[in-house]
Design a protein around this motif. Sequence first.
Motif, PDB file in Angstrom:
ATOM      1  N   GLN A 351      42.429  23.808  -1.895  1.00 48.33           N
ATOM      2  CA  GLN A 351      43.224  24.972  -1.502  1.00 48.33           C
ATOM      3  C   GLN A 351      42.511  26.264  -1.886  1.00 48.33           C
ATOM      4  O   GLN A 351      42.457  27.221  -1.103  1.00 48.33           O
ATOM      5  CB  GLN A 351      44.599  24.909  -2.170  1.00 48.33           C
ATOM      6  CG  GLN A 351      45.528  23.860  -1.577  1.00 48.33           C
ATOM      7  CD  GLN A 351      46.854  23.780  -2.326  1.00 48.33           C
ATOM      8  OE1 GLN A 351      47.015  24.357  -3.405  1.00 48.33           O
ATOM      9  NE2 GLN A 351      47.812  23.068  -1.751  1.00 48.33           N
ATOM     10  N   ALA A 352      41.933  26.291  -3.090  1.00 44.74           N
ATOM     11  CA  ALA A 352      41.191  27.472  -3.525  1.00 44.74           C
ATOM     12  C   ALA A 352      39.964  27.693  -2.651  1.00 44.74           C
ATOM     13  O   ALA A 352      39.613  28.837  -2.338  1.00 44.74           O
ATOM     14  CB  ALA A 352      40.782  27.318  -4.989  1.00 44.74           C
ATOM     15  N   LEU A 353      39.341  26.592  -2.224  1.00 46.00           N
ATOM     16  CA  LEU A 353      38.160  26.699  -1.369  1.00 46.00           C
ATOM     17  C   LEU A 353      38.519  27.354  -0.043  1.00 46.00           C
ATOM     18  O   LEU A 353      37.779  28.210   0.465  1.00 46.00           O
ATOM     19  CB  LEU A 353      37.584  25.302  -1.140  1.00 46.00           C
ATOM     20  CG  LEU A 353      36.232  25.205  -0.452  1.00 46.00           C
ATOM     21  CD1 LEU A 353      35.145  25.800  -1.319  1.00 46.00           C
ATOM     22  CD2 LEU A 353      35.906  23.729  -0.153  1.00 46.00           C
ATOM     23  N   GLY A 354      39.645  26.968   0.529  1.00 46.18           N
ATOM     24  CA  GLY A 354      40.064  27.534   1.801  1.00 46.18           C
ATOM     25  C   GLY A 354      40.487  28.983   1.704  1.00 46.18           C
ATOM     26  O   GLY A 354      40.441  29.720   2.697  1.00 46.18           O
ATOM     27  N   GLY A 429      33.858  10.797   8.051  1.00 41.36           N
ATOM     28  CA  GLY A 429      33.916  10.441   6.645  1.00 41.36           C
ATOM     29  C   GLY A 429      35.001  11.216   5.922  1.00 41.36           C
ATOM     30  O   GLY A 429      35.601  12.153   6.468  1.00 41.36           O
ATOM     31  N   GLY A 430      35.245  10.858   4.678  1.00 41.92           N
ATOM     32  CA  GLY A 430      36.349  11.424   3.929  1.00 41.92           C
ATOM     33  C   GLY A 430      36.315  12.931   3.790  1.00 41.92           C
ATOM     34  O   GLY A 430      37.345  13.603   3.919  1.00 41.92           O
ATOM     35  N   LEU A 431      35.137  13.502   3.537  1.00 34.17           N
ATOM     36  CA  LEU A 431      35.059  14.946   3.342  1.00 34.17           C
ATOM     37  C   LEU A 431      35.264  15.715   4.636  1.00 34.17           C
ATOM     38  O   LEU A 431      35.602  16.905   4.602  1.00 34.17           O
ATOM     39  CB  LEU A 431      33.703  15.324   2.734  1.00 34.17           C
ATOM     40  CG  LEU A 431      33.418  14.775   1.337  1.00 34.17           C
ATOM     41  CD1 LEU A 431      32.091  15.317   0.829  1.00 34.17           C
ATOM     42  CD2 LEU A 431      34.532  15.115   0.356  1.00 34.17           C
ATOM     43  N   SER A 432      35.086  15.062   5.772  1.00 31.42           N
ATOM     44  CA  SER A 432      35.269  15.756   7.054  1.00 31.42           C
ATOM     45  C   SER A 432      36.730  16.059   7.336  1.00 31.42           C
ATOM     46  O   SER A 432      37.045  16.759   8.297  1.00 31.42           O
ATOM     47  CB  SER A 432      34.680  14.916   8.199  1.00 31.42           C
ATOM     48  OG  SER A 432      35.483  13.776   8.465  1.00 31.42           O
ATOM     49  N   ARG A 433      37.635  15.546   6.507  1.00 35.29           N
ATOM     50  CA  ARG A 433      39.055  15.829   6.702  1.00 35.29           C
ATOM     51  C   ARG A 433      39.470  17.150   6.058  1.00 35.29           C
ATOM     52  O   ARG A 433      40.626  17.554   6.168  1.00 35.29           O
ATOM     53  CB  ARG A 433      39.893  14.676   6.138  1.00 35.29           C
ATOM     54  CG  ARG A 433      39.570  13.340   6.798  1.00 35.29           C
ATOM     55  CD  ARG A 433      40.519  12.240   6.366  1.00 35.29           C
ATOM     56  NE  ARG A 433      40.032  10.956   6.824  1.00 35.29           N
ATOM     57  CZ  ARG A 433      39.510  10.021   6.036  1.00 35.29           C
ATOM     58  NH1 ARG A 433      39.439  10.234   4.739  1.00 35.29           N
ATOM     59  NH2 ARG A 433      39.061   8.883   6.522  1.00 35.29           N
ATOM     60  N   SER A 434      38.537  17.810   5.370  1.00 35.98           N
ATOM     61  CA  SER A 434      38.828  19.086   4.731  1.00 35.98           C
ATOM     62  C   SER A 434      38.331  20.228   5.616  1.00 35.98           C
ATOM     63  O   SER A 434      37.121  20.433   5.743  1.00 35.98           O
ATOM     64  CB  SER A 434      38.152  19.175   3.357  1.00 35.98           C
ATOM     65  OG  SER A 434      38.195  20.497   2.867  1.00 35.98           O
ATOM     66  N   PRO A 435      39.227  21.005   6.237  1.00 38.02           N
ATOM     67  CA  PRO A 435      38.779  22.138   7.057  1.00 38.02           C
ATOM     68  C   PRO A 435      37.939  23.142   6.273  1.00 38.02           C
ATOM     69  O   PRO A 435      36.971  23.703   6.809  1.00 38.02           O
ATOM     70  CB  PRO A 435      40.094  22.764   7.539  1.00 38.02           C
ATOM     71  CG  PRO A 435      41.092  21.651   7.488  1.00 38.02           C
ATOM     72  CD  PRO A 435      40.693  20.830   6.296  1.00 38.02           C
ATOM     73  N   ALA A 436      38.274  23.360   5.002  1.00 38.03           N
ATOM     74  CA  ALA A 436      37.518  24.327   4.207  1.00 38.03           C
ATOM     75  C   ALA A 436      36.084  23.870   4.003  1.00 38.03           C
ATOM     76  O   ALA A 436      35.139  24.673   4.067  1.00 38.03           O
ATOM     77  CB  ALA A 436      38.207  24.540   2.860  1.00 38.03           C
ATOM     78  N   ILE A 437      35.887  22.586   3.764  1.00 38.81           N
ATOM     79  CA  ILE A 437      34.531  22.059   3.584  1.00 38.81           C
ATOM     80  C   ILE A 437      33.744  22.160   4.889  1.00 38.81           C
ATOM     81  O   ILE A 437      32.587  22.600   4.907  1.00 38.81           O
ATOM     82  CB  ILE A 437      34.592  20.608   3.070  1.00 38.81           C
ATOM     83  CG1 ILE A 437      35.062  20.596   1.613  1.00 38.81           C
ATOM     84  CG2 ILE A 437      33.233  19.924   3.193  1.00 38.81           C
ATOM     85  CD1 ILE A 437      35.248  19.209   1.021  1.00 38.81           C
ATOM     86  N   LEU A 438      34.350  21.789   5.998  1.00 37.08           N
ATOM     87  CA  LEU A 438      33.636  21.848   7.274  1.00 37.08           C
ATOM     88  C   LEU A 438      33.334  23.286   7.683  1.00 37.08           C
ATOM     89  O   LEU A 438      32.310  23.539   8.343  1.00 37.08           O
ATOM     90  CB  LEU A 438      34.439  21.138   8.356  1.00 37.08           C
ATOM     91  CG  LEU A 438      34.475  19.617   8.252  1.00 37.08           C
ATOM     92  CD1 LEU A 438      35.103  19.017   9.499  1.00 37.08           C
ATOM     93  CD2 LEU A 438      33.085  19.028   8.048  1.00 37.08           C
ATOM     94  N   GLN A 439      34.177  24.235   7.318  1.00 32.61           N
ATOM     95  CA  GLN A 439      33.877  25.634   7.634  1.00 32.61           C
ATOM     96  C   GLN A 439      32.621  26.094   6.895  1.00 32.61           C
ATOM     97  O   GLN A 439      31.781  26.808   7.451  1.00 32.61           O
ATOM     98  CB  GLN A 439      35.055  26.529   7.275  1.00 32.61           C
ATOM     99  CG  GLN A 439      34.876  27.972   7.741  1.00 32.61           C
ATOM    100  CD  GLN A 439      34.708  28.066   9.249  1.00 32.61           C
ATOM    101  OE1 GLN A 439      35.570  27.630  10.011  1.00 32.61           O
ATOM    102  NE2 GLN A 439      33.579  28.612   9.704  1.00 32.61           N
ATOM    103  N   ILE A 440      32.482  25.676   5.646  1.00 30.90           N
ATOM    104  CA  ILE A 440      31.267  26.005   4.898  1.00 30.90           C
ATOM    105  C   ILE A 440      30.054  25.352   5.552  1.00 30.90           C
ATOM    106  O   ILE A 440      28.985  25.976   5.693  1.00 30.90           O
ATOM    107  CB  ILE A 440      31.414  25.592   3.426  1.00 30.90           C
ATOM    108  CG1 ILE A 440      32.401  26.530   2.729  1.00 30.90           C
ATOM    109  CG2 ILE A 440      30.068  25.592   2.717  1.00 30.90           C
ATOM    110  CD1 ILE A 440      32.690  26.171   1.286  1.00 30.90           C
ATOM    111  N   TYR A 441      30.183  24.099   5.985  1.00 31.66           N
ATOM    112  CA  TYR A 441      29.074  23.428   6.665  1.00 31.66           C
ATOM    113  C   TYR A 441      28.677  24.185   7.935  1.00 31.66           C
ATOM    114  O   TYR A 441      27.493  24.379   8.215  1.00 31.66           O
ATOM    115  CB  TYR A 441      29.459  21.989   7.009  1.00 31.66           C
ATOM    116  CG  TYR A 441      29.119  20.981   5.941  1.00 31.66           C
ATOM    117  CD1 TYR A 441      28.142  20.022   6.143  1.00 31.66           C
ATOM    118  CD2 TYR A 441      29.783  20.975   4.709  1.00 31.66           C
ATOM    119  CE1 TYR A 441      27.825  19.082   5.169  1.00 31.66           C
ATOM    120  CE2 TYR A 441      29.474  20.052   3.728  1.00 31.66           C
ATOM    121  CZ  TYR A 441      28.497  19.105   3.961  1.00 31.66           C
ATOM    122  OH  TYR A 441      28.184  18.190   2.980  1.00 31.66           O
ATOM    123  N   ALA A 442      29.657  24.619   8.721  1.00 31.06           N
ATOM    124  CA  ALA A 442      29.345  25.361   9.944  1.00 31.06           C
ATOM    125  C   ALA A 442      28.640  26.669   9.614  1.00 31.06           C
ATOM    126  O   ALA A 442      27.676  27.055  10.293  1.00 31.06           O
ATOM    127  CB  ALA A 442      30.630  25.630  10.729  1.00 31.06           C
TER     128      ALA A 442
END
Length: 518
Positions: A351-354, A429-442
């Motif tokens: 949540q903090a990441l997002g 994979g499991g981490l791909s379910r986090s929108p905040a993580i994928l936004q950082i990847y993009a």
Amino acid sequence: MKPLALGLDYGTESARAVLIELESGAELATAVEPYPHGVLERALPSGRPLPPLYALHHPGDYLEVTRRLLARMGAEALRHGEVVGIGLDATASSPLPTDAEGTPLALKEAFANEPHAYLKLWKHHAAEPYAQAINRAAPPFLQMYGGKTSAEWSLAKAWEVLAEAPRVWEATARWIEVGDWLVWQLCGAEVRSACQAGYKAHWQPTGYPKPEALAALESALVGWLERLAPPHPVGQRAGGLRPGWATEGLPAGTPVAVAVIDAHAAVPGVGIGAPGAMVAILGTSSCHLALSPEARAVPGIAGVVPDGILPGFYGYECGQPATGDMLAWWVRTLAWAGGASEAALFERLNQALGARGAPSGLLALDWWNGCRTPRMDAGLKGVLSGLRLDTDPAQVYQALVEASAFGTRLVKETLERAVGPLERVVATGGLSRSPAILQIYANVLGTPIEASPAPQASARGAALYGALAAGFPLPPAPPPRVFYPDGQSGDYQALYREYLALADFFGLAFQSKEVPLS
């Protein structure tokens, strides 16, 4: 009756199953079964302590979870249609020693207290000295593997057993990946996979490594070849389900496909069937895969195998050995210090990441479990720089996510030197379910990231290999959710250059020292 396909996915912590309707591609049912003994890292079931860097599985766990999953999926199949094919995937290299009939030595009383008789998981790194010895010799069979092997491959693990447990090695008739062993159990015939042999045992169309190349390493290591078997292409029928495994809804004789590595099964699982895309499986570790009509050896690419992922293409494999593991380490640290549950901490940190609107202000190297691509050095260690007295736990968590994204960008650039432009990046994979993580990847990659909605892409892919083995065409994949670079992307481009400089410094100054063989 509607045709269905069953996929079995054997991961590090648990096994999963998914039932696919082949006409629509819809996922009808899923199930998860944890391994009863878990990962054996500190002690055997008997209580015998294990040395550092061990990661073992109890082979009996695979039999138990398979029976449970088949029973549950058979009952589901009765409600929806008819299972026409079964496919399975598993971690690799996760080999185990068996007798000539396929009985694991760990299940025999004489070897129940011998660590080397158990299944060595992919992340069993105690064999690293043997991998280093292979790399120093620079044998020709490493050409299509970036010039290096590691403890995560089959040969180093086999040499470890030969050197440290000769009694076990002498009793070993078959040295076999767990995926191939499971096919043997289900079908009653030893049918090896070109996917597992190619990526994890250095098999190429010319065969396994030549005896003289192995003898130059250690004369007795030639015996490794006697414990292997010729591989078969993926997507083919290995045999029919044995009566002892049949359940209501899963009749005996149902076609079972040749096994596939878990990450590789995700490629068809997310709908990729042609070059021009990189599939990133973001889980405990990360695996990055691409297809090409040509073979090109590039340093840092862990494997190039013909028909290794899909028929008609060379499959390229790269990876990061710590991704979710790295985040879990930080959560465990916080849980120990504060007494909060790990699940609650993960939710709070995500949540903090997002909610953050800028990079973390820290810089990390994602080498908590060594570096696979491009340095292929399991001895490298993680780095966290820029710490201040006002650094908070959420910043550290974000820095680790950013590091994994920087590492993925470096993997993509390494792959592109071999296969050309990769216009699409598809994450699962499991981490791909986090929108905040994928936004950082993009933002870090500077390109859109497509998130597959398939919650179990590897299990889905395994089911599709089962469909191919039964002669059925592949169904359509569900449409992905796309994450586009936003206003923070420019900041991350500058940080990526700093990441590369940090990686160059620590990668050269602290590369693994030679470790003598025991």
